[in-house]
Design a protein around this motif. Structure first.
Motif, PDB file in Angstrom:
ATOM      1  N   VAL A  72      12.680  44.852  48.808  1.00  0.00           N
ATOM      2  CA  VAL A  72      13.540  45.508  49.790  1.00  0.00           C
ATOM      3  C   VAL A  72      13.916  46.903  49.299  1.00  0.00           C
ATOM      4  O   VAL A  72      14.355  47.080  48.160  1.00  0.00           O
ATOM      5  CB  VAL A  72      14.829  44.685  50.040  1.00  0.00           C
ATOM      6  N   VAL A  73      13.721  47.896  50.160  1.00  0.00           N
ATOM      7  CA  VAL A  73      14.243  49.246  49.939  1.00  0.00           C
ATOM      8  C   VAL A  73      15.435  49.403  50.887  1.00  0.00           C
ATOM      9  O   VAL A  73      15.266  49.507  52.097  1.00  0.00           O
ATOM     10  CB  VAL A  73      13.177  50.321  50.220  1.00  0.00           C
ATOM     11  N   ASN A  74      16.631  49.396  50.302  1.00  0.00           N
ATOM     12  CA  ASN A  74      17.860  49.385  51.099  1.00  0.00           C
ATOM     13  C   ASN A  74      18.247  50.814  51.458  1.00  0.00           C
ATOM     14  O   ASN A  74      18.716  51.585  50.621  1.00  0.00           O
ATOM     15  CB  ASN A  74      18.985  48.708  50.310  1.00  0.00           C
ATOM     16  N   LEU A  75      18.056  51.177  52.704  1.00  0.00           N
ATOM     17  CA  LEU A  75      18.417  52.504  53.208  1.00  0.00           C
ATOM     18  C   LEU A  75      19.622  52.441  54.146  1.00  0.00           C
ATOM     19  O   LEU A  75      19.842  53.356  54.938  1.00  0.00           O
ATOM     20  CB  LEU A  75      17.222  53.124  53.948  1.00  0.00           C
ATOM     21  N   LEU A  76      20.400  51.370  54.035  1.00  0.00           N
ATOM     22  CA  LEU A  76      21.538  51.189  54.929  1.00  0.00           C
ATOM     23  C   LEU A  76      22.652  52.186  54.625  1.00  0.00           C
ATOM     24  O   LEU A  76      22.806  52.649  53.494  1.00  0.00           O
ATOM     25  CB  LEU A  76      22.096  49.771  54.790  1.00  0.00           C
ATOM     26  N   ARG A  77      23.424  52.480  55.626  1.00  0.00           N
ATOM     27  CA  ARG A  77      24.668  53.228  55.499  1.00  0.00           C
ATOM     28  C   ARG A  77      25.829  52.290  55.817  1.00  0.00           C
ATOM     29  O   ARG A  77      25.644  51.271  56.495  1.00  0.00           O
ATOM     30  CB  ARG A  77      24.684  54.438  56.438  1.00  0.00           C
ATOM     31  N   VAL A  78      27.002  52.630  55.316  1.00  0.00           N
ATOM     32  CA  VAL A  78      28.172  51.766  55.461  1.00  0.00           C
ATOM     33  C   VAL A  78      29.287  52.550  56.132  1.00  0.00           C
ATOM     34  O   VAL A  78      29.526  53.716  55.792  1.00  0.00           O
ATOM     35  CB  VAL A  78      28.644  51.238  54.087  1.00  0.00           C
ATOM     36  N   GLU A  79      29.948  51.919  57.089  1.00  0.00           N
ATOM     37  CA  GLU A  79      31.086  52.555  57.736  1.00  0.00           C
ATOM     38  C   GLU A  79      32.223  52.760  56.731  1.00  0.00           C
ATOM     39  O   GLU A  79      32.460  51.905  55.874  1.00  0.00           O
ATOM     40  CB  GLU A  79      31.586  51.696  58.901  1.00  0.00           C
ATOM     41  N   VAL A  80      32.892  53.894  56.827  1.00  0.00           N
ATOM     42  CA  VAL A  80      34.019  54.169  55.936  1.00  0.00           C
ATOM     43  C   VAL A  80      35.125  53.160  56.236  1.00  0.00           C
ATOM     44  O   VAL A  80      35.563  53.030  57.390  1.00  0.00           O
ATOM     45  CB  VAL A  80      34.525  55.610  56.127  1.00  0.00           C
ATOM     46  N   PRO A  81      35.597  52.397  55.224  1.00  0.00           N
ATOM     47  CA  PRO A  81      36.594  51.350  55.493  1.00  0.00           C
ATOM     48  C   PRO A  81      37.949  51.937  55.827  1.00  0.00           C
ATOM     49  O   PRO A  81      38.263  53.090  55.502  1.00  0.00           O
ATOM     50  CB  PRO A  81      36.625  50.566  54.172  1.00  0.00           C
ATOM     51  N   ALA A  82      38.756  51.127  56.473  1.00  0.00           N
ATOM     52  CA  ALA A  82      40.139  51.515  56.778  1.00  0.00           C
ATOM     53  C   ALA A  82      40.946  51.552  55.488  1.00  0.00           C
ATOM     54  O   ALA A  82      40.546  50.981  54.465  1.00  0.00           O
ATOM     55  CB  ALA A  82      40.752  50.514  57.766  1.00  0.00           C
ATOM     56  N   PRO A  83      42.085  52.248  55.480  1.00  0.00           N
ATOM     57  CA  PRO A  83      42.911  52.283  54.258  1.00  0.00           C
ATOM     58  C   PRO A  83      43.314  50.887  53.817  1.00  0.00           C
ATOM     59  O   PRO A  83      43.512  49.979  54.621  1.00  0.00           O
ATOM     60  CB  PRO A  83      44.135  53.115  54.688  1.00  0.00           C
ATOM     61  N   GLU A  84      43.435  50.730  52.493  1.00  0.00           N
ATOM     62  CA  GLU A  84      43.857  49.447  51.936  1.00  0.00           C
ATOM     63  C   GLU A  84      45.297  49.140  52.353  1.00  0.00           C
ATOM     64  O   GLU A  84      46.120  50.040  52.480  1.00  0.00           O
ATOM     65  CB  GLU A  84      43.771  49.495  50.406  1.00  0.00           C
ATOM     66  N   PRO A  85      45.599  47.854  52.591  1.00  0.00           N
ATOM     67  CA  PRO A  85      46.991  47.502  52.912  1.00  0.00           C
ATOM     68  C   PRO A  85      47.921  47.883  51.760  1.00  0.00           C
ATOM     69  O   PRO A  85      47.543  47.833  50.591  1.00  0.00           O
ATOM     70  CB  PRO A  85      46.934  45.979  53.107  1.00  0.00           C
TER      71      PRO A  85
END
Length: 484
Positions: free
Chosen positions: A152-165
């Motif tokens: 597997v060549v992982n070319l995924l992008r990740v959504e910026v998470p919401a601020p930590e509680p």
């Protein structure tokens, strides 16, 4: 040469040229799917079969004129057949991935990552994973499912998470210490009445010390107690100890400590006192000074669980200077520390409360000294007895309440301390600060909605490596204080 001879020579030459052309002809194309087979028929009996890369396919002779080719792994290879009549046939074999397996993996990814834009391409035994995942766990799950097809060549992008509680821990310390003491004693002394010098004491309270110089006697009083009587005509004195004392100590603190989910925080309200420490080793006998903290302390580590509750690892502590157990060192009085500490883990909903330390301690101490015999006589024996009784009562309560909170909105009024008296008129009411974005000369950094997976992993690694300063105080239950 006759016509018949010419015809025979031409026929042999054409056969030879045809054989050469067959041997030099371009390879034929064959396509097979992984897990499936194809069957080849030959015009003559087979003499030999060869496959360039046996990892992709295998060729088996079913009978002298049939060849079975099985697809094993996706890829490309060559197959050569040699015939008994001297002929030779070459094939370019392409082994395709089983589309049913790819479709099954794609379907599984769509099912596990519903609503997320994740796709895959399979080329030359390699899976290229593309799209945008909601979070790191979704990206890792997609990579695990795609790995069933191969590398597997992982070319995924990740959504910026919401601020930590952010968790606000409200702690209330209530400590009440009451003590009452009652003392009674009687010492008699004579400075020479009836040509007799002496005193009667139980020794519990400081007696008078006689000094004889010739025919005169002097008494030195180190403690006249609280009642002192003396009759010069009788040369008789009495020292009486009759005292009742009451003490009340009350401590109340309500610290509010804020921390991000999964990060430790601490709070200390108190002071430090110098504590001498005798060194050993090469510097044996040398004295260094360490400073020990005392007061109200709270160390805690909050974690928001998947259930939405807050799990707390909390260590509240209340300490005060204890001069009743102090020690004397080179003329200095070094107090001890009276400490009450608890360390535990609790789980609460936001806004719920727990009393994690409730202590009720009642102590009574009584001491009786008397002169044997005469001290047992009714009424009169009270003059030859000393009694001391001490009662103490202490109560400690630690109440904790965690809450999930949000920052104060930008334009909302800020909380302020209510001052009992106005400060100097005409002075600034706010501290100087650097102009923000509202001044028009600052461009805020653009916020991104998604970032590459590698960048998100690096951010998480950096967050995990950062520790709260100062070191030992960040961990619940850490030893207070340190050397200065």
């Amino acid at each position: 040469m006759t016509g018949h001879g010419c015809w025979l020579v031409a026929s042999l030459l054409a056969t030879a040229l045809s054989a050469v052309c067959d041997q030099d002809a371009l390879p034929l194309d064959l396509v097979v799917t992984v897990g499936k087979s194809i069957l080849l028929d030959t015009p003559a009996d087979l003499r030999r079969i060869a496959v360039a890369n046996g990892d992709f396919a295998e060729a088996l002779a079913v009978n002298p004129r049939e060849v079975l080719i099985n697809g094993k792994l996706p890829g490309e290879t060559s197959v050569i057949l040699w015939l008994q009549d001297g002929g030779r046939t070459m094939y370019d074999l392409t082994v395709r991935q089983n589309t049913a397996r790819i479709a099954a993996v794609q379907s599984q990814i769509r099912r596990e990552l519903e609503g997320q834009r994740v796709s895959l391409d399979f080329e030359n035994d390699t899976v290229f994973l593309r799209g945008t995942a909601r979070d790191l766990s979704s990206a890792e799950r997609a990579a695990s499912v795609a790995a069933t097809l191969g590398k597997v060549v992982n070319l995924l992008r990740v959504e910026v998470p919401a601020p930590e509680p952010q968790i606000l821990l409200r702690v209330r310390f209530a400590d009440v210490d009451r003590s009452a003491a009652a003392s009674f004693g009687f010492n008699l002394l004579s400075t020479g009445g009836g040509n007799t010098v002496g005193q009667i004491t139980t020794g519990q309270f400081g007696p008078a010390v006689p000094t004889v110089q010739g025919n005169s006697v002097q008494f030195t009083l180190s403690d006249a107690l609280n009642i002192f009587l003396f009759r010069p005509d009788l040369n008789l004195g009495a020292l009486v100890k009759a005292l009742e004392t009451r003490n009340l100590l009350q401590m109340l603190a309500e610290p509010n400590v804020l921390a991000i989910n999964g990060k430790p925080a601490s709070f200390v309200a108190g002071g430090e006192f110098p504590f001498p420490v005798v060194q050993g080793g090469a510097a044996a006998g040398a004295v260094t000074i360490q400073f020990r903290e005392y007061g109200v302390r709270i160390n805690f580590l909050p974690v928001v669980t998947p259930r939405g509750s807050i799990r707390l690892q909390v260590a509240p502590e209340v300490s005060s200077l204890d001069y009743s157990n102090a020690l004397q060192f080179q003329g200095y009085t070094i107090p001890a520390l009276a400490t009450r500490r608890v360390q535990t883990q609790v789980e609460l909903e936001s806004g719920q409360s727990f009393v994690i330390a409730g202590l009720l301690d009642n102590t009574i101490t009584e001491s009786l000294n008397k002169i044997p015999g005469i001290g047992d006589i009714p009424l009169l024996g009270k003059l030859f007895q000393s009694r001391s009784r001490t009662r103490s009562n202490s109560e400690l309560m630690v109440l904790i309440t965690p809450e999930l909170v949000q920052p104060i909105p930008r334009e909302a009024p800020l909380p302020a301390v209510r001052l009992p008296q106005p400060f100097l008129p005409g002075t600034a009411t706010a501290a100087p600060r650097t102009p923000g974005a509202e001044a028009g000369d600052v461009v805020p950094a653009p916020a991104r909605k998604e970032i590459p997976l590698e960048e998100m992993l690096e951010i998480e690694r950096q967050k995990a490596s950062v520790q709260l300063s100062p070191g030992a105080e960040a961990a619940p239950g850490g030893a207070p204080g340190g050397a200065h």
